[in-house]
Design an enzyme around this catalytic site. Sequence first.
Site, short mmCIF file in Angstrom:
data_model
loop_
_atom_site.label_atom_id
_atom_site.label_comp_id
_atom_site.label_asym_id
_atom_site.label_seq_id
_atom_site.Cartn_x
_atom_site.Cartn_y
_atom_site.Cartn_z
N GLY A 52 0.79 -1.22 0.00
CA GLY A 52 0.00 0.00 0.00
C GLY A 52 0.82 1.27 0.00
O GLY A 52 0.28 2.36 0.17
N LEU A 94 6.98 -5.63 2.20
CA LEU A 94 6.69 -6.30 0.93
C LEU A 94 7.84 -6.11 -0.06
O LEU A 94 8.18 -7.03 -0.81
CB LEU A 94 5.39 -5.75 0.34
CG LEU A 94 5.01 -6.22 -1.06
CD1 LEU A 94 4.76 -7.72 -1.09
CD2 LEU A 94 3.78 -5.46 -1.57
N ARG A 105 -1.09 9.54 1.59
CA ARG A 105 -1.73 8.22 1.59
C ARG A 105 -3.23 8.35 1.29
O ARG A 105 -3.80 7.55 0.56
CB ARG A 105 -1.54 7.52 2.94
CG ARG A 105 -0.17 6.94 3.16
CD ARG A 105 -0.04 5.59 2.45
NE ARG A 105 1.30 5.08 2.56
CZ ARG A 105 1.62 3.91 3.14
NH1 ARG A 105 0.68 3.13 3.64
NH2 ARG A 105 2.86 3.52 3.19
N HIS A 138 8.50 -0.41 12.06
CA HIS A 138 8.57 -1.06 10.75
C HIS A 138 9.22 -0.18 9.69
O HIS A 138 9.55 -0.67 8.61
CB HIS A 138 7.14 -1.42 10.32
CG HIS A 138 7.04 -2.50 9.29
ND1 HIS A 138 7.66 -3.73 9.43
CD2 HIS A 138 6.41 -2.55 8.09
CE1 HIS A 138 7.39 -4.48 8.37
NE2 HIS A 138 6.65 -3.78 7.54
N TRP A 139 9.41 1.10 9.99
CA TRP A 139 10.00 2.05 9.04
C TRP A 139 11.25 2.68 9.63
O TRP A 139 11.30 3.88 9.89
CB TRP A 139 8.99 3.16 8.71
CG TRP A 139 8.12 2.91 7.52
CD1 TRP A 139 7.74 1.73 7.00
CD2 TRP A 139 7.50 3.94 6.72
NE1 TRP A 139 6.92 1.92 5.92
CE2 TRP A 139 6.76 3.27 5.72
CE3 TRP A 139 7.51 5.32 6.76
CZ2 TRP A 139 6.01 3.96 4.77
CZ3 TRP A 139 6.76 6.00 5.80
CH2 TRP A 139 6.03 5.33 4.81
#
Length: 289
Positions: free
Chosen positions: A50, A115, A190, A268-269
């Site tokens: 995404g 991903l 986003r 996660h980033w």
Amino acid sequence: MATDIPVHLSIWAELNRIPHELGYVDVDGVSTRVLRAGKGPELILLHGTGGHLEAYSRNVADLARRFHVTAYDMVGHGWSDLPDRPYTIDVLSAHLLGLMDALGIERTHLSGESLGGWVAAWTAAHTPHRVDRMVLNTPGNITNKPEVMARLRESTLLAVKDPTEENVRRRVEFLFHRKHLVTDELVDLRRQVYSRPGFLRAIENTLVLQDPEIRKDFAWSPGWVGRISAPTLLLWTDHDPTGGLDEAELLQTWIPGARLEVIEDAGHWPQWEEPGAFLRVHEEFLLDE
């Protein structure tokens, strides 16, 4: 010099520190949005589910001092085309290779997040002659945990079906340990992506990878992961919500010679929360002779 200006003001304030090109490249009929900057060894950055190339906006300028950097929106993501077909790992890998061909890149370093790390690893395993070195940045859920897949699917679908500020902010904050670093600009970008005509179908085509029956053909396993010959760095954090250090250590047993680096105080980033550490790790590993 003003001292009250935030370290990170905006995405474009970061990118405007260096000459760069932003445009669209035809990749086998898929209009693909691409950002390029710098000189040196080729380095391609791959975003997560995404996502879009702005995931690396805090990194491109610094990386471009030593690398020729390419960041792009994967097929079905960002502002690239949204053809109606499942975006399985082999499809995303073929799109990456097609982009490399279109840009005249014979061989490159890869750094993929979530991903993007999965796509990078698949590409390195199946077309080893195209990959120099590789960084797998919080690739996530190596052991196929159903609860992680369900949470990702549900939060992403909610944000795309109803891209309110609240829903999209919650989806982006999932990626962060220090949630105050999620900016209004990032959330609004986003929201714009998620509001594109046809994007709901596109995200459904991406989330097929959270279906265990489809996922099994691409799931992380020693069978294909063990074929990776490119020197590989596993870049983990101490607060990744998708997978702990046990999964990193498992990957180390599957990928011959893989190294592990942990960035602290990040989720996660890490490329956004700890850009300095992210830069250091990439320069040290990718330029190591």
